[in-house]
Write a protein that holds these residues in place. Structure first.
Motif, PDB file in Angstrom:
ATOM      1  N   GLU A   1      10.110  25.720  25.618  1.00  0.00           N
ATOM      2  CA  GLU A   1      10.656  24.395  25.899  1.00  0.00           C
ATOM      3  C   GLU A   1      12.117  24.446  26.339  1.00  0.00           C
ATOM      4  OE1 GLU A   1       8.317  21.401  22.946  1.00  0.00           O
ATOM      5  OE2 GLU A   1       9.602  22.869  21.948  1.00  0.00           O
TER       6      GLU A   1
ATOM      7  N   GLN B   1      14.407  19.263  29.475  1.00  0.00           N
ATOM      8  CA  GLN B   1      13.888  19.033  30.821  1.00  0.00           C
ATOM      9  C   GLN B   1      14.983  18.490  31.742  1.00  0.00           C
ATOM     10  OE1 GLN B   1      10.436  16.519  30.441  1.00  0.00           O
ATOM     11  NE2 GLN B   1       9.269  18.044  29.300  1.00  0.00           N
TER      12      GLN B   1
ATOM     13  N   LEU C   1      13.678  24.474  19.019  1.00  0.00           N
ATOM     14  CA  LEU C   1      12.496  24.250  19.851  1.00  0.00           C
ATOM     15  C   LEU C   1      11.756  25.561  20.067  1.00  0.00           C
ATOM     16  CD1 LEU C   1      14.173  22.071  22.640  1.00  0.00           C
ATOM     17  CD2 LEU C   1      12.880  21.220  20.668  1.00  0.00           C
TER      18      LEU C   1
ATOM     19  N   ALA D   1      13.079  18.511  23.380  1.00  0.00           N
ATOM     20  CA  ALA D   1      12.301  19.076  24.489  1.00  0.00           C
ATOM     21  C   ALA D   1      12.495  18.236  25.755  1.00  0.00           C
ATOM     22  CB  ALA D   1      10.824  19.145  24.106  1.00  0.00           C
TER      23      ALA D   1
END
Length: 232
Positions: A71, A218, A67, A214
């Motif tokens: 991210e 989170q 990534l 991604a």
């Protein structure tokens, strides 16, 4: 004669440009009551350098393999703190393939700056390679002790990990217990399982089935934030 006139014309244009430049500089120069833009920039940079450091020391999970760095969960946490007006500086010291042993070799680099909060995410690659749990434990202990030698007031958060049962039930179970045991013994804050809500979900992992997408990152950021926010 033509050459002389041309030289005179060039000289006149140069003088005119020079004078106008001086006038513009006078207009742009701050008065004694205004802050010099250069001084303002230096002040901002010094302020950033003086901000408490939150250092994420980990593997490819922390580095955000596959990534963009922005991210990866450490950068997401930096954005979170910035949005809340928290004056902290995040350092992402994640490295793909990092084991606890190779992490020890990086300590001088990792702790080259004063670290106020250490989020320690190492051990997953040890488990996947079947490294002796005694060795993994000793390496983590040495990292913890070194961090405290560098800064006795450092706050340490340990990221708990789990591995697939490939290495056998006994090894897998002891590996899982390693992190809460260390947290209890060394009085560390513990993230029970960094990959909670992500591990095993194909939609939240890249094609290798190991590294989060991604969206998965989170969720990792949220898992970390639940523990980190109380330490800020």
């Amino acid at each position: 004669m033509k050459i002389t006139n041309l030289n005179s014309l060039i000289l006149a244009i140069f003088c005119l440009v020079f004078l106008n430049s001086c006038k513009n500089e006078e207009k742009q120069s701050p008065s004694s009551s205004e802050e010099n833009p250069v001084e303002k920039q230096v002040s901002a940079e010094n302020k950033k350098e003086e901000a408490p450091v939150v250092l994420f020391f980990g593997t490819s999970l922390t580095a955000g393999l596959g990534l963009d760095t922005a991210e990866a969960y450490p950068d997401l946490i930096q954005k979170k703190m910035d949005s809340l007006g928290m004056d902290y500086s995040v350092v992402n010291a994640g490295l793909s393939g990092e084991t606890t042993a190779s992490g020890l070799n990086r300590l001088d680099w990792v702790f080259k700056q004063n670290v106020d909060i250490l989020v320690l995410e190492l051990g997953a690659n040890d488990g996947l390679r079947g490294v002796s749990l005694d060795e993994t434990r000793k390496n983590l202990e040495q990292i913890i002790n070194t961090a405290r030698e560098k800064n006795p007031d450092v706050k340490i958060i340990l990221a708990g990990m789990q591995i697939p049962p490939n290495m056998g039930e006994e090894y897998t179970s002891e590996f899982r217990s390693l992190f809460p045991d260390l947290a209890k013994e060394y009085h560390l804050e513990l993230i029970p399982f960094l990959l909670e809500g992500v591990a095993g979900d194909p939609e939240l992992n890249q094609q290798d089935g190991i590294h989060p997408t991604a969206e998965g990152q989170q969720i990792l950021a949220n898992n970390v934030w639940k523990v980190l926010k109380d330490e800020l």
